[in-house]
Design an enzyme around this catalytic site. Structure first.
Site, PDB file in Angstrom:
ATOM      1  N   ASP A 171       0.848  -1.198   0.000  1.00 54.83           N
ATOM      2  CA  ASP A 171       0.000   0.000   0.000  1.00 54.83           C
ATOM      3  C   ASP A 171       0.882   1.245   0.000  1.00 54.83           C
ATOM      4  O   ASP A 171       0.649   2.194   0.744  1.00 54.83           O
ATOM      5  CB  ASP A 171      -0.932  -0.003   1.217  1.00 54.83           C
ATOM      6  CG  ASP A 171      -1.985   1.101   1.150  1.00 54.83           C
ATOM      7  OD1 ASP A 171      -2.338   1.519   0.030  1.00 54.83           O
ATOM      8  OD2 ASP A 171      -2.443   1.561   2.215  1.00 54.83           O
ATOM      9  N   LEU A 172       1.886   1.234  -0.856  1.00 54.14           N
ATOM     10  CA  LEU A 172       2.856   2.325  -0.870  1.00 54.14           C
ATOM     11  C   LEU A 172       2.258   3.564  -1.531  1.00 54.14           C
ATOM     12  O   LEU A 172       1.782   3.506  -2.664  1.00 54.14           O
ATOM     13  CB  LEU A 172       4.110   1.892  -1.629  1.00 54.14           C
ATOM     14  CG  LEU A 172       5.326   2.808  -1.498  1.00 54.14           C
ATOM     15  CD1 LEU A 172       5.864   2.772  -0.066  1.00 54.14           C
ATOM     16  CD2 LEU A 172       6.415   2.399  -2.485  1.00 54.14           C
TER      17      LEU A 172
END
Length: 279
Positions: A171-172
């Protein structure tokens, strides 16, 4: 007892100040007996499984390019304070391209090899993309041909041909990359395992409210080039993961009944597809 929540006594927390409350958890800035200022996060049931996988990732990464997990107790995490400056803030002061280059450097750091086996809890990409596959099946049954069907086919092909498989943040984005005393670190990992190219896919959709950036095809091409060089992969693979992810995110928003953000994600995916056609 500190505030309205009782933390484990062995953590020696003397004071706590709530700084965020999201669907994932309630976040506190805490001061401990030795004067250390850290972060405590009380996880909520809705995303508990994902959050615990993220904690497993943090424990495995052990501070390398990633915020350090100090302790955990059931649904409560104690972590080092990564800092207060986000990569989104960096865009405002140094520009978007500078922020993209920093993201690439951070990616390289936390993707470093480890002699420690990855946690068994990490989620594989086949399961991660399940909402997209479900939506594509529904569209196919209803005779609808569109981005979800195309993205699902693309995702299946990518998953079948994964390279450089490793633990991923999952979930960068610009607010999950923080600058502090130890430099730039990632926070809030989702805890996946799969092709390293998936880990930058969400960056193309962020910052979420900067449609002037996320739908800019020159920006998309620049980001794809930087990440392709960083990961030593071809640009088309980077763009294919970004397109598949954009449609996956749109499928999640549809499940939540969020038509506005569904539309935003599909608009980003359409822009990525235009760049992919020319790559």
């Amino acid at each position: 007892m500190t505030g309205s929540f009782s933390f484990p006594a062995e953590w020696a927390i003397e004071s706590a100040r709530q700084i965020a409350d999201t669907v994932v958890g309630t976040v506190y800035e805490v001061t401990r007996a030795g004067g250390e200022v850290d972060i405590a996060k009380v996880l909520k049931p809705r995303a508990l499984e994902d959050s615990l996988r993220g904690a497993d990732f943090m424990a495995w990464r052990d501070g390398i390019g990633c915020v350090r997990l100090i302790a955990r107790s059931q649904n409560v995490l104690l972590m080092e304070h990564a800092g207060k400056v986000t990569l989104r803030d960096r865009i405002a002061t140094h520009g978007d391209r500078d922020a993209t280059r920093i993201a690439a450097e951070v990616l390289t750091e936390y993707h470093r090899p480890s002699e420690t086996p990855p946690p068994a809890s990490l989620q594989p990409l086949q399961r991660y993309f399940s909402s997209l596959f479900k939506k594509a099946e529904e569209d196919h049954r209803n005779g609808i041909t569109g981005p979800f069907v195309e993205a699902a086919e693309m995702a299946q092909a990518l998953i079948a041909d994964q390279r450089n498989v490793k633990p991923l943040h999952g979930d960068l984005h610009h607010e999950n990359i923080i600058f502090g005393p130890r430099g730039w670190l990632i926070i809030d990992p989702a805890g996946l395992i799969g092709d390293a190219a998936l880990d930058i896919a969400n960056m193309f959709s962020n910052p979420l409210d900067r449609h002037d950036l996320t739908r800019d095809e020159d920006r998309i091409a620049f980001m794809a080039g930087v990440f392709a060089d960083t990961l030593k992969r071809d640009v088309r693979t980077i763009l294919r993961y970004a397109f598949a992810y954009g449609c996956l995110s749109a499928a999640w928003h549809e499940e939540d009944g969020n038509e506005k953000d569904r539309g935003h994600e599909l608009a980003v995916a359409a822009a990525i597809k235009n760049v992919l056609r020319q790559a």
